[in-house]
Design an enzyme around this catalytic site. Structure first.
Site, PDB file in Angstrom:
ATOM      1  N   CYS A 110       0.830  -1.206   0.000  1.00  0.00           N
ATOM      2  CA  CYS A 110       0.000   0.000   0.000  1.00  0.00           C
ATOM      3  C   CYS A 110       0.871   1.266   0.000  1.00  0.00           C
ATOM      4  O   CYS A 110       1.442   1.571  -1.030  1.00  0.00           O
ATOM      5  CB  CYS A 110      -1.001  -0.034   1.151  1.00  0.00           C
ATOM      6  SG  CYS A 110      -2.455   0.951   0.771  1.00  0.00           S
ATOM      7  N   HIS A 162      -3.630  -4.995   0.342  1.00  0.00           N
ATOM      8  CA  HIS A 162      -3.079  -5.518   1.609  1.00  0.00           C
ATOM      9  C   HIS A 162      -3.157  -7.045   1.653  1.00  0.00           C
ATOM     10  O   HIS A 162      -4.116  -7.597   2.193  1.00  0.00           O
ATOM     11  CB  HIS A 162      -3.863  -4.945   2.791  1.00  0.00           C
ATOM     12  CG  HIS A 162      -3.609  -3.500   3.037  1.00  0.00           C
ATOM     13  ND1 HIS A 162      -2.588  -3.060   3.857  1.00  0.00           N
ATOM     14  CD2 HIS A 162      -4.228  -2.400   2.571  1.00  0.00           C
ATOM     15  CE1 HIS A 162      -2.600  -1.743   3.882  1.00  0.00           C
ATOM     16  NE2 HIS A 162      -3.586  -1.314   3.113  1.00  0.00           N
ATOM     17  N   GLU A 187      -1.610  -9.027   3.471  1.00  0.00           N
ATOM     18  CA  GLU A 187      -1.435  -9.579   4.828  1.00  0.00           C
ATOM     19  C   GLU A 187      -2.754 -10.003   5.470  1.00  0.00           C
ATOM     20  O   GLU A 187      -2.775 -10.849   6.356  1.00  0.00           O
ATOM     21  CB  GLU A 187      -0.698  -8.571   5.730  1.00  0.00           C
ATOM     22  CG  GLU A 187      -1.475  -7.320   6.140  1.00  0.00           C
ATOM     23  CD  GLU A 187      -1.366  -6.168   5.144  1.00  0.00           C
ATOM     24  OE1 GLU A 187      -1.071  -6.425   3.966  1.00  0.00           O
ATOM     25  OE2 GLU A 187      -1.588  -5.006   5.552  1.00  0.00           O
TER      26      GLU A 187
HETATM   27  N1  GLN Z   1      -1.862   6.899   2.640  1.00  0.00           N
HETATM   28  C1  GLN Z   1      -2.016   6.123   1.459  1.00  0.00           C
HETATM   29  C2  GLN Z   1      -3.384   6.295   0.824  1.00  0.00           C
HETATM   30  O1  GLN Z   1      -4.290   6.748   1.459  1.00  0.00           O
HETATM   31  C3  GLN Z   1      -1.730   4.650   1.728  1.00  0.00           C
HETATM   32  C4  GLN Z   1      -2.719   3.987   2.606  1.00  0.00           C
HETATM   33  C5  GLN Z   1      -2.256   2.671   3.177  1.00  0.00           C
HETATM   34  O2  GLN Z   1      -1.067   2.377   3.181  1.00  0.00           O
HETATM   35  N2  GLN Z   1      -3.172   1.880   3.719  1.00  0.00           N
HETATM   36  O3  GLN Z   1      -3.564   5.994  -0.321  1.00  0.00           O
END
Ligand code: GLN
Length: 533
Positions: free
Chosen positions: A383, A509, A511
């Site tokens: 992410c 994600h 995970e």
């Molecule tokens: N801050 C970034 C976004 O909002 C990544 C978010 C995250 O890593 N969950 O896109």
């Protein structure tokens, strides 16, 4: 009709009620039952999505896009149950619903009160989870500690449910602490007695006690607890500290907890044992054939719960490769000051950058990514980790000086990560990110395909910002590989680079979908690459 197990906690918080609930679910599932889980959180936030990790730890995301408590992660990791928006009930959500109904006039002129309106709403929300799903047992964990004002409506709701359902259909399990006093050389049972007393005051009589302890408890102590707490002697179960959380179900099974639950809930099913779990998961975590050091560079590394699913998924990747993963937690802000990164990262066999929000520490993370790319250390970006990998590549390979995400620098000349039009209009912060499961199409010639062995996958998301397609061509020219895309919207989901042993960065994600006995393919291959194979 589903039967119910209500799990409460007493004496102190952080007793591992979530793990206890997940472990009970595991025992029941292994004996052929279909289980569902509910976590009740007595706070006023509608969901934890707007809370800081320092307040709450990780926000766990379900397939249907709910931002939930991290205990749901334990439930899904230990069992095959699938959690949803309904699986996490908060005080905020309950009040929101009751007040909305009141404004609509649904209560036909009645005075709206905590009892029965709030408690009925809680009961309805609990009953909705197993409805029409063939669930044999629903495990309901009540967050907080008995004695808190906040959890009273939840406790009253489960008291009523236990009474309405009757013996054989519901039971109460209370998780408590037996502190060991070194100077006296013994466990103290008084806090447990008081905690059970508090429960009795509100009309809940625990059927089973799970006693958290550092040292084994004696038969004599169990008898004492049984006598003073009105709980059968064989229902006083020791929950001793274990080396790995995956040992908890085994520890419970050894004491016959599943048989005890079956007796109390009138359930009969064959016992097939837990050998597979014990041999594959627990044995490999406790006695791995080899070790591998992985650095996780983040800004919440002082909190064990902030990257919970990441740490667990790394362990799972280790299990799949019969390797113990030694996690080296590095504060990204400290890395910003480091003169020589090889001193900090030199002995890491793999580097992982997890998700995150806000610009604190991002330059440290970008420096770690550069180190991984240039020194050909296996790299896994998740992410925010993916977004920063793109920024690093744009700046240092494509010559886009000061390239950035508009999250950190709204005026950047090279906004390689930016907001989609639909996100620009968003005003409310709660539940408005790109959330939950989305499909991703993977190209064959990629590390991602090597891992998944299929072209279409589905993974969970939680972010606002996206890879800016305007810069795609320029990056591809310099050796970037767009390995995965959303088939409907062409959004970039997986970013890899050529000429590197293993460099995978994903917008989703992974995970959240890893399990100890079924490691996520990307975590499995990341550890494999880190082991040099
Ligand atoms: N801050 C970034 C976004 O909002 C990544 C978010 C995250 O890593 N969950 O896109």
């Amino acid at each position: 009709m589903s039967k119910y197990i209500f799990v409460t906690g007493g004496v102190v918080s952080s007793l591992g009620k979530g793990l206890a609930a997940a472990s009970i679910g595991k025992l029941l599932e292994e004996r052929g039952l279909k289980v569902a889980f509910i976590k009740c959180d007595p706070y006023l936030n509608v969901d934890p999505g707007t809370m800081s990790p320092f307040q709450h730890g990780e926000v766990y995301v379900t397939d249907d896009g709910a931002e939930t408590d991290l205990d749901l992660g334990h439930y899904e990791r230990f069992t095959n149950s699938v959690c949803s928006k309904e699986s996490n009930i908060t005080t905020g959500k309950i009040y929101y619903s009751v007040i909305t109904k009141e404004r609509r006039g649904d209560y036909l002129g009645k005075t709206i009160q905590i009892i029965p309106h709030i408690t009925n709403e809680i009961k309805d929300s609990i009953r909705a989870v197993p409805k029409n799903k063939d669930i044999d047992v629903t495990i309901v964990e009540i967050g907080g500690t008995v004695g808190d004002i906040e959890s009273l409506p939840f406790l009253e709701a489960i008291r009523q449910m236990r009474w309405e359902l009757g013996d054989g259909y519901a039971l109460n399990i209370h998780v408590t602490l037996l502190p060991y006093i070194k100077a006296a050389g013994e466990h103290k049972t008084k806090p447990t007695q008081h905690s059970v007393g508090r429960l009795r005051e509100i009309g809940i009589l625990p059927d089973i006690l799970l006693c958290r302890t550092e040292k084994h408890i004696t038969l004599e102590q169990k008898e004492k607890i049984s006598l003073f707490c009105n709980v059968d002697r064989d229902a006083v179960i020791e929950a001793i500290d274990v080396k790995t959380i995956y040992e908890v179900p085994i520890c419970f099974k050894k004491q016959g907890l599943d048989d005890l639950i079956f007796r109390k809930l009138n359930i009969k099913k064959e016992d097939k044992g837990l050998e597979k779990w014990a041999d594959y998961v627990v044995e490999r975590v406790k006695h791995p054939s080899q070790e591998v050091k992985i650095s996780v560079v983040g800004k919440y590394i002082t909190l064990p719960d902030a990257y919970k699913s990441i740490y667990e998924a790394l362990t799972h990747g280790g299990i799949a490769n019969d390797a113990g993963v030694v996690i080296n937690k590095i504060d990204s802000e400290e890395l910003e000051e480091a003169k020589d990164l090889s001193k900090v990262l030199g002995d890491s066999k793999g580097i992982l950058i997890p998700g995150g929000f806000g610009n604190r520490g991002i330059e440290g993370k970008i420096a770690a990514i550069r180190f991984a790319r240039e020194n050909k250390v296996p790299f896994f970006g998740i992410c925010l980790g993916m977004q920063l990998a793109t920024i690093e590549f744009a700046r240092n390979v494509c010559g886009m000086k000061n390239a950035n995400s508009t999250e950190f620098d709204p005026k950047t000349e090279f906004p390689v990560i930016s907001l989609l039009e639909e996100q620009k209009a968003v005003k409310d912060m709660g539940a408005t990110m790109r959330l939950g499961a989305y499909q991703c199409r993977i190209i064959k010639d990629s590390n991602a395909f090597q891992a998944y062995k299929k072209e279409t996958i589905s993974e969970r998301h939680r972010h606002r910002y996206e890879f800016n397609p305007k810069y795609r061509k320029a990056m591809e020219k310099q050796g970037a590989v767009i390995a995965g895309e959303n088939p409907q919207k062409d959004l970039v989901e997986i970013f890899e680079i050529k000429d590197h042993p293993w460099f995978v960065a994903c917008q989703f994600h992974p995970e959240f979908k890893s399990k100890p006995d079924k490691a996520h393919p990307l975590f499995r291959d990341f550890i494999k690459a880190a082991l040099g194979s």
